[in-house]
Design a protein around this motif. Structure first.
Motif, PDB file in Angstrom:
ATOM      1  N   ASN A  87       3.435   4.546   8.942  1.00 54.51           N
ATOM      2  CA  ASN A  87       2.992   5.932   8.748  1.00 54.51           C
ATOM      3  C   ASN A  87       4.146   6.757   8.170  1.00 54.51           C
ATOM      4  OD1 ASN A  87       1.925   8.508   8.926  1.00 54.51           O
ATOM      5  ND2 ASN A  87       1.686   8.506  11.147  1.00 54.51           N
ATOM      6  N   PRO A  88       4.499   6.542   6.899  1.00 52.71           N
ATOM      7  CA  PRO A  88       5.652   7.258   6.345  1.00 52.71           C
ATOM      8  C   PRO A  88       5.480   8.771   6.297  1.00 52.71           C
ATOM      9  CG  PRO A  88       4.485   6.055   4.618  1.00 52.71           C
ATOM     10  CD  PRO A  88       3.904   5.608   5.925  1.00 52.71           C
ATOM     11  N   ASP A  89       4.243   9.249   6.062  1.00 53.51           N
ATOM     12  CA  ASP A  89       4.016  10.703   6.041  1.00 53.51           C
ATOM     13  C   ASP A  89       4.288  11.299   7.417  1.00 53.51           C
ATOM     14  OD1 ASP A  89       3.188  10.241   3.453  1.00 53.51           O
ATOM     15  OD2 ASP A  89       1.053  10.410   3.908  1.00 53.51           O
ATOM     16  N   GLY A  90       3.749  10.668   8.456  1.00 58.31           N
ATOM     17  CA  GLY A  90       3.965  11.155   9.812  1.00 58.31           C
ATOM     18  C   GLY A  90       5.416  11.074  10.226  1.00 58.31           C
ATOM     19  N   SER A  91       6.107  10.033   9.758  1.00 56.76           N
ATOM     20  CA  SER A  91       7.526   9.913  10.103  1.00 56.76           C
ATOM     21  C   SER A  91       8.328  11.040   9.462  1.00 56.76           C
ATOM     22  CB  SER A  91       8.071   8.547   9.657  1.00 56.76           C
ATOM     23  OG  SER A  91       8.215   8.476   8.254  1.00 56.76           O
ATOM     24  N   LYS A  92       7.958  11.401   8.247  1.00 54.30           N
ATOM     25  CA  LYS A  92       8.670  12.480   7.551  1.00 54.30           C
ATOM     26  C   LYS A  92       8.402  13.829   8.214  1.00 54.30           C
ATOM     27  CE  LYS A  92       9.948  13.539   2.798  1.00 54.30           C
ATOM     28  NZ  LYS A  92      11.281  12.939   2.999  1.00 54.30           N
ATOM     29  N   GLY A 103       0.813  -1.206   0.000  1.00 53.99           N
ATOM     30  CA  GLY A 103       0.000   0.000   0.000  1.00 53.99           C
ATOM     31  C   GLY A 103       0.844   1.253   0.000  1.00 53.99           C
ATOM     32  N   GLN A 104       0.170   2.381  -0.097  1.00 54.63           N
ATOM     33  CA  GLN A 104       0.834   3.677  -0.056  1.00 54.63           C
ATOM     34  C   GLN A 104       0.135   4.578   0.957  1.00 54.63           C
ATOM     35  OE1 GLN A 104       0.693   4.816  -4.277  1.00 54.63           O
ATOM     36  NE2 GLN A 104       2.888   4.389  -4.411  1.00 54.63           N
ATOM     37  N   SER A 105       0.870   5.584   1.381  1.00 54.01           N
ATOM     38  CA  SER A 105       0.345   6.533   2.350  1.00 54.01           C
ATOM     39  C   SER A 105      -0.594   7.524   1.675  1.00 54.01           C
ATOM     40  CB  SER A 105       1.494   7.289   3.012  1.00 54.01           C
ATOM     41  OG  SER A 105       2.096   8.165   2.062  1.00 54.01           O
ATOM     42  N   GLU A 106      -1.216   8.378   2.478  1.00 52.90           N
ATOM     43  CA  GLU A 106      -2.090   9.415   1.936  1.00 52.90           C
ATOM     44  C   GLU A 106      -1.345  10.365   0.994  1.00 52.90           C
ATOM     45  OE1 GLU A 106      -5.424  10.101   2.322  1.00 52.90           O
ATOM     46  OE2 GLU A 106      -5.688   8.160   3.309  1.00 52.90           O
ATOM     47  N   TYR A 121       7.519  14.106  11.325  1.00 56.60           N
ATOM     48  CA  TYR A 121       7.785  13.858  12.738  1.00 56.60           C
ATOM     49  C   TYR A 121       6.577  14.248  13.599  1.00 56.60           C
ATOM     50  CZ  TYR A 121      10.672  12.692  16.734  1.00 56.60           C
ATOM     51  OH  TYR A 121      11.184  12.063  17.849  1.00 56.60           O
ATOM     52  N   THR A 122       5.430  13.661  13.215  1.00 60.39           N
ATOM     53  CA  THR A 122       4.194  13.870  13.960  1.00 60.39           C
ATOM     54  C   THR A 122       3.606  12.517  14.336  1.00 60.39           C
ATOM     55  OG1 THR A 122       2.904  13.899  11.900  1.00 60.39           O
ATOM     56  CG2 THR A 122       3.635  16.027  12.779  1.00 60.39           C
ATOM     57  N   ARG A 123       2.826  12.522  15.392  1.00 62.90           N
ATOM     58  CA  ARG A 123       2.121  11.313  15.814  1.00 62.90           C
ATOM     59  C   ARG A 123       1.118  10.878  14.740  1.00 62.90           C
ATOM     60  NH1 ARG A 123       0.460   8.736  20.702  1.00 62.90           N
ATOM     61  NH2 ARG A 123      -1.680   7.967  20.640  1.00 62.90           N
ATOM     62  N   GLU A 124       0.403  11.846  14.186  1.00 63.65           N
ATOM     63  CA  GLU A 124      -0.654  11.567  13.225  1.00 63.65           C
ATOM     64  C   GLU A 124      -0.096  11.428  11.809  1.00 63.65           C
ATOM     65  OE1 GLU A 124      -0.535  14.279  15.205  1.00 63.65           O
ATOM     66  OE2 GLU A 124      -1.957  13.695  16.791  1.00 63.65           O
ATOM     67  N   ASN A 125      -0.978  11.051  10.890  1.00 62.21           N
ATOM     68  CA  ASN A 125      -0.564  10.985   9.490  1.00 62.21           C
ATOM     69  C   ASN A 125      -0.720  12.361   8.832  1.00 62.21           C
ATOM     70  OD1 ASN A 125      -3.331  11.224   8.991  1.00 62.21           O
ATOM     71  ND2 ASN A 125      -3.405   9.497   7.572  1.00 62.21           N
ATOM     72  N   ALA A 126      -0.589  12.430   7.519  1.00 65.24           N
ATOM     73  CA  ALA A 126      -0.622  13.725   6.828  1.00 65.24           C
ATOM     74  C   ALA A 126      -1.960  14.426   6.955  1.00 65.24           C
ATOM     75  CB  ALA A 126      -0.276  13.527   5.351  1.00 65.24           C
ATOM     76  N   ASN A 127      -3.028  13.678   7.203  1.00 66.29           N
ATOM     77  CA  ASN A 127      -4.357  14.268   7.369  1.00 66.29           C
ATOM     78  C   ASN A 127      -4.685  14.585   8.828  1.00 66.29           C
ATOM     79  OD1 ASN A 127      -4.856  14.049   4.615  1.00 66.29           O
ATOM     80  ND2 ASN A 127      -5.738  11.999   4.793  1.00 66.29           N
ATOM     81  N   GLY A 128      -3.698  14.447   9.700  1.00 68.86           N
ATOM     82  CA  GLY A 128      -3.925  14.733  11.116  1.00 68.86           C
ATOM     83  C   GLY A 128      -4.721  13.659  11.828  1.00 68.86           C
ATOM     84  N   ILE A 129      -4.732  12.441  11.296  1.00 69.77           N
ATOM     85  CA  ILE A 129      -5.473  11.338  11.889  1.00 69.77           C
ATOM     86  C   ILE A 129      -4.531  10.420  12.653  1.00 69.77           C
ATOM     87  CG2 ILE A 129      -6.934   9.327  11.410  1.00 69.77           C
ATOM     88  CD1 ILE A 129      -8.289  12.014  10.887  1.00 69.77           C
ATOM     89  N   ASP A 130      -4.898  10.100  13.882  1.00 69.94           N
ATOM     90  CA  ASP A 130      -4.164   9.117  14.669  1.00 69.94           C
ATOM     91  C   ASP A 130      -4.563   7.735  14.157  1.00 69.94           C
ATOM     92  OD1 ASP A 130      -3.179   7.330  16.580  1.00 69.94           O
ATOM     93  OD2 ASP A 130      -3.547   8.700  18.254  1.00 69.94           O
TER      94      ASP A 130
END
Length: 388
Positions: A112-117, A42-45, A119-128
């Protein structure tokens, strides 16, 4: 050679620090394509690949995922330490061969590659993502669920970091914590929970050698939106790993080592197997308490307090140009008798001020703490300290 000696000489040194994101692991993924089966389910958002690593060909199918929360990278480092251990051919042939023949392990090293990039807990859409197990509103959640449905694991490893605020009643920090998540509102001790508990008991028995009386157990309040609770409710034993803090180790290089040993224990490479321990010993592991602060200055004189008091500071990790900076903030003012600090200083009645203002206010970012009477620096920690 002992496991400890192997680790000290061979851990995955290409991964260090707190900021681990897709480009950090890409060279390792490329190298392992000739060693393990690697796919992209799969891929991230934001369209980043979510790699899946498969190793072994045994009947015991295990699914592990790390960095569901993008800023929780310690277990990702430990995963690659584990991959390096399994992939090498020089030592522990029998143990590794037995593992590969008895288990098939699937690992999502950065869910969660977007969140890792970012450096946030959530993903790119702000979702935990750990609150998206039912709605499956995000591509990352859908990817995890698809892999879960496809491989039908008999065990899941949910790999996380915990904040430095956690300690134990004995006054020690909770360097590593575990949880067998609840399967329902009543927190029924189901068969799957028992299996997870036995694994945790086995892990605890191994880790006591390294960090005695510094292993915690998470509260098992039920939340159906959490992935672990959901999988446990579907009768798949699930273990929550929480890599915590040990004094001075803000890069969590020591904690990654303990997670590596924990992974070895899960697969019976070290310690007793899960079938050889009593699941009820799980409840002997002390429950986590929120009783730690990064810094506590004790016996401080403040204008708005009639008695001497204490001031606590916590670090916030901030991403600045691909580097993680530690920024200390005033977290709490009071007696703080129920708290411990990784760093503590008794100023014996000194009146203090901090930059950028004289009055100490909760939530204020600080750079140094000064004795107001003598203008001398009584405590200073380099602001903008870079975690590399």
């Amino acid at each position: 050679m002992t496991i400890e000696n192997w680790y000290s000489e061979n851990f995955e040194s290409n991964l260090k620090g707190r900021y681990i994101e897709p480009t950090s692991i890409k060279p390792l993924i490329e190298n392992y394509k000739t060693v393990f089966d690697i796919s992209v389910p799969g891929q991230s958002e934001m369209g980043l690949d979510i790699p899946l690593i498969k190793l072994g060909n045994g009947k015991k199918v295990v699914l592990a995922w790390s960095q569901m929360h993008g800023n929780e990278s310690t277990t990702t480092k430990a995963v690659f330490d584990f991959l390096k251990f399994i992939g090498q051919k020089q030592y522990f042939h029998n143990e590794i061969g037995k593992f590969l023949n008895s288990h098939t392990l699937y690992i999502l090293p950065i869910l969660n590659p977007d969140g890792s990039k970012l450096y946030t807990r959530e993903n790119a859409n702000g979702i935990d993502l750990n609150r998206d197990a039912q709605q499956l509103s995000q591509k990352e959640s859908q990817c995890l669920r698809s892999v879960f449905n496809g491989i039908k694991p008999s065990l899941c490893l949910n790999l996380h970091d915990q904040r430095s605020i956690y300690g134990l009643d004995n006054g020690m920090p909770a360097i590593v914590s575990f949880l067998s998540p609840a399967a329902d509102e009543k927190r029924t001790i189901t068969a799957s929970r028992q299996t997870a508990m036995r694994h945790i008991v086995g892990i605890n028995n191994v880790l006591q050698k390294y960090i005695p009386e510094q292993i915690g157990r998470y509260d098992d309040s039920y939340n159906s939106a959490c992935v672990g609770d959901t999988f446990q409710g579907e009768e798949v034993p699930t273990i929550l790993f929480e890599a915590g803090h040990t004094n001075g180790d803000y890069n969590r290089e020591k904690t990654r080592e303990y997670i590596f040993y924990a992974m070895l224990a899960v697969f019976g490479i070290t310690g007793n197997g899960a079938g050889e321990v009593d699941y009820e010993d799980y409840f002997k592991i002390p429950e986590n308490q929120k009783n730690y602060k990064d810094i506590i200055i004790r016996n401080v004189k403040l204008d708005d307090h009639s008695d001497l008091t204490s001031v606590a500071f916590q670090y916030r990790e901030v991403l600045v140009k691909d580097e993680i900076h530690l920024e200390p903030f005033i977290d709490e003012i009071g007696m703080l008798t129920d708290y411990y600090g990784y760093v503590e200083k008794d100023v014996k009645g000194a009146e203090i001020l901090t930059n950028p203002q004289e009055k100490l206010t909760v939530g204020t970012k600080i750079s140094e703490i000064i004795d107001k009477s003598g203008k001398s620096v009584i405590f200073f920690h380099k602001i903008g300290s870079i975690l590399t």
